[in-house]
Motif scaffolding. Structure first.
Motif, PDB file in Angstrom:
ATOM      1  N   CYS A 139      22.257  70.082 -42.676  1.00  0.00           N
ATOM      2  CA  CYS A 139      21.553  68.935 -43.213  1.00  0.00           C
ATOM      3  C   CYS A 139      22.665  67.305 -43.213  1.00  0.00           C
ATOM      4  O   CYS A 139      22.346  66.323 -42.157  1.00  0.00           O
ATOM      5  CB  CYS A 139      20.594  68.531 -44.526  1.00  0.00           C
ATOM      6  N   GLU A 191      25.207  67.555 -41.239  1.00  0.00           N
ATOM      7  CA  GLU A 191      25.929  67.509 -39.629  1.00  0.00           C
ATOM      8  C   GLU A 191      25.113  66.137 -38.913  1.00  0.00           C
ATOM      9  O   GLU A 191      24.980  65.154 -38.484  1.00  0.00           O
ATOM     10  CB  GLU A 191      25.669  68.413 -38.972  1.00  0.00           C
ATOM     11  N   PHE A 192      23.545  66.802 -38.741  1.00  0.00           N
ATOM     12  CA  PHE A 192      22.197  65.858 -38.872  1.00  0.00           C
ATOM     13  C   PHE A 192      22.337  64.348 -38.680  1.00  0.00           C
ATOM     14  O   PHE A 192      22.649  63.300 -38.496  1.00  0.00           O
ATOM     15  CB  PHE A 192      21.145  66.546 -38.406  1.00  0.00           C
ATOM     16  N   GLN A 193      22.614  64.164 -40.281  1.00  0.00           N
ATOM     17  CA  GLN A 193      22.465  63.021 -40.616  1.00  0.00           C
ATOM     18  C   GLN A 193      23.854  62.364 -40.146  1.00  0.00           C
ATOM     19  O   GLN A 193      23.871  60.855 -40.046  1.00  0.00           O
ATOM     20  CB  GLN A 193      22.888  62.824 -42.064  1.00  0.00           C
ATOM     21  N   LYS A 194      24.747  62.335 -39.727  1.00  0.00           N
ATOM     22  CA  LYS A 194      26.357  61.710 -39.245  1.00  0.00           C
ATOM     23  C   LYS A 194      25.076  60.830 -37.744  1.00  0.00           C
ATOM     24  O   LYS A 194      26.616  60.022 -37.413  1.00  0.00           O
ATOM     25  CB  LYS A 194      27.351  62.698 -38.489  1.00  0.00           C
ATOM     26  N   LYS A 195      24.445  61.612 -36.860  1.00  0.00           N
ATOM     27  CA  LYS A 195      23.738  61.113 -36.312  1.00  0.00           C
ATOM     28  C   LYS A 195      24.833  60.983 -35.712  1.00  0.00           C
ATOM     29  O   LYS A 195      25.330  61.792 -34.585  1.00  0.00           O
ATOM     30  CB  LYS A 195      23.607  59.707 -36.827  1.00  0.00           C
ATOM     31  N   ASP A 196      25.203  59.401 -34.279  1.00  0.00           N
ATOM     32  CA  ASP A 196      26.369  59.428 -33.607  1.00  0.00           C
ATOM     33  C   ASP A 196      27.522  60.314 -34.244  1.00  0.00           C
ATOM     34  O   ASP A 196      28.400  60.267 -32.901  1.00  0.00           O
ATOM     35  CB  ASP A 196      26.856  57.917 -32.925  1.00  0.00           C
ATOM     36  N   MET A 216      28.162  62.656 -35.087  1.00  0.00           N
ATOM     37  CA  MET A 216      27.440  65.050 -35.268  1.00  0.00           C
ATOM     38  C   MET A 216      27.936  65.073 -33.918  1.00  0.00           C
ATOM     39  O   MET A 216      28.496  65.414 -32.877  1.00  0.00           O
ATOM     40  CB  MET A 216      25.928  64.253 -34.526  1.00  0.00           C
ATOM     41  N   LYS A 260      27.542  67.949 -31.966  1.00  0.00           N
ATOM     42  CA  LYS A 260      25.849  69.145 -31.447  1.00  0.00           C
ATOM     43  C   LYS A 260      26.188  70.407 -31.501  1.00  0.00           C
ATOM     44  O   LYS A 260      25.285  71.565 -31.494  1.00  0.00           O
ATOM     45  CB  LYS A 260      25.478  68.279 -30.656  1.00  0.00           C
ATOM     46  N   ILE A 299      14.775  69.849 -37.069  1.00  0.00           N
ATOM     47  CA  ILE A 299      16.935  69.493 -36.890  1.00  0.00           C
ATOM     48  C   ILE A 299      16.848  70.408 -35.785  1.00  0.00           C
ATOM     49  O   ILE A 299      17.140  69.873 -34.848  1.00  0.00           O
ATOM     50  CB  ILE A 299      17.647  69.408 -38.165  1.00  0.00           C
ATOM     51  N   TYR A 329      17.221  70.773 -31.332  1.00  0.00           N
ATOM     52  CA  TYR A 329      18.670  70.890 -30.676  1.00  0.00           C
ATOM     53  C   TYR A 329      19.149  72.404 -29.552  1.00  0.00           C
ATOM     54  O   TYR A 329      19.606  72.703 -29.093  1.00  0.00           O
ATOM     55  CB  TYR A 329      19.497  70.614 -31.855  1.00  0.00           C
TER      56      TYR A 329
END
Length: 435
Positions: free
Chosen positions: A108, A110-115, A117, A119, A144, A148
């Motif tokens: 969660c 890592e996903f919230q870091k957006k740009d 992130m 991957k 999430i 991916y």
């Protein structure tokens, strides 16, 4: 009592984990490889004993205290998860440890870091979690993880490393159980593209394509609307029958001496296919001639595996029982394609203590219930009697009637042994009905 071998392996692995605390990240990698190699050689009992909650908590502690960096921890856990899910080892150790909460939080965050992130880290975390968890997946994590991992699976690179990444991503997806709902728009177009590209270019390994089918068939529990596309556009039945035909010709081969007691790749793949077909028969509602052809393929596998691969035989009977319960399958189909005869042969060969005998009786119980339902639905009495007569004639061909009737003692024994699974009716006529 635990075997000495299991204790020695466990001590070795905990020793390697302890040694890592004083190593740099690069120095840890050979030790991680040594642990992973040990897991690769384990059987079900060894895995269950060694991959313990204690081990998971030790890894969690090393991550928390920064004695193992996240990349190395994921390298270790992903391999263990791959072995666990490939062999279908059941294990609640991960679930009851401190690791799931940590990994869920990391996904969660890592996903919230957006740009910003990472991957690759997000994918590795998602794969570890889905490969190791034995529980429902929350919607927050589905949203999430699934997109991916599908992106990884959509890559069409053909080098060995890319193929392995693709296979692991699809295996992780296949471990999302049938009772976890995934909205159609979050997976179907992508998985359809993966399948169709493979059918045109044959870019997936045999394991990878099977994992993709397993993921897709698991979705039928909540979403039967895609069954037509699975059957017609994606040619599931044709592809699966072809695989079963090939595998049934390989499964009877004797193993080399050093391979005895180990599952071969053919056996692993075959068991995964049978599990997938079991779910397909349980939830599919369409009827067509290709669908019926599955029964013939299962009969061939059952007969090929009968002598030396009892677990595969058991899974075949279990799957045929699901077919017998499915109203899209006619009882006549089971007769014509040889299922009744093959299961009865298995019943006569099985020992009293053999779970195949228990499953064979459950198959005939399902057939009998279907025949009774025909009567309740006001099926033509002559047609119902004709079906009963055909079944009884098959039974007389395989074994005389007095042999069939002698199974009463078996029923009592099997009911005592499998009391917590399913209770078999004690009336012999519930299985073996004459017209």
């Amino acid at each position: 009592m635990f075997k000495r071998k299991e204790v020695i392996i466990n001590e070795k692995i905990f020793g390697l984990l302890s040694d890592m605390e004083c190593c740099s990240a690069s120095e840890q990698k050979p030790k991680i490889k040594e642990i992973n190699d040990s897991f690769y050689k384990m059987d079900r009992n060894e895995f269950d004993f060694i991959f313990s909650t204690e081990m998971c908590n030790e890894i969690n502690k090393m991550i928390e205290e920064k004695k193992m960096n996240l990349e190395n921890a994921l390298l270790l856990l992903k391999h263990i998860g791959y072995i666990k899910e490939l062999h279908k080892f059941q294990s609640g150790s991960f679930k009851f440890s401190l690791l799931p909460e940590r990994i869920e939080k990391m996904i969660c965050e890592e996903f919230q870091k957006k740009d910003g992130m990472n991957k690759k880290i997000l994918v590795d975390l998602s794969e570890c979690y889905l490969l190791l968890i034995e529980d429902f997946i929350t919607n927050d994590l589905i949203v999430i993880c699934v997109p991916y991992l599908l992106k990884v699976a959509l890559k069409n690179e053909e080098n060995e490393e890319a193929q392995k990444e693709l296979e692991i991503a699809l295996l992780a997806l296949s471990n999302i159980g049938q009772f976890t709902k995934i909205p159609n728009e979050r997976y179907f177009n992508e998985i359809k593209e993966i399948m169709q590209y493979h059918q045109e270019h044959l870019n997936l390994t045999r394991f990878a394509i099977q994992f993709a089918w397993e993921f897709l068939i698991n979705r039928l529990f909540f979403d039967g609307s895609e069954e037509e596309a699975i059957a017609s556009e994606l040619n599931f039945v044709e592809g699966a029958r072809r695989e079963l035909e090939v595998l049934s010709k390989c499964v009877y081969l004797k193993k080399k001496k050093e391979e005895r007691g180990k599952e071969t790749k053919v056996e692993i793949l075959l068991m995964i296919w049978l599990k997938t077909l079991e779910i397909y028969f349980r939830y599919c509602r369409l009827r067509n001639e290709e669908f019926v052809g599955f029964i013939d393929s299962l009969v061939k596998v059952l007969r090929a595996a009968r002598e030396n691969k009892r677990e595969i035989s058991y899974r075949c009977i279990y799957t045929l029982r699901e077919a017998a319960k499915n109203e899209s399958v006619r009882i006549d189909d089971l007769l014509r394609e040889g299922a009744v005869e093959a299961v009865l042969e298995e019943f006569h060969q099985a020992t009293l203590n053999d779970k195949n005998a228990f499953e064979s009786l459950r198959f005939f119980d399902s057939v009998s219930r279907r025949l009774k339902k025909y009567a309740d639905d006001e099926m033509e009495e002559e047609e119902r009697k004709e079906l009963k007569r055909k079944i009884f004639e098959k039974m007389e061909e395989v074994g005389p009637e007095d042999n069939i009737m002698s199974c009463y003692e078996r029923l009592n024994f099997l009911n005592r042994k499998y009391l917590n699974i399913y209770r078999l009716p004690l009336n012999i006529s519930d299985y073996f009905v004459n017209a």
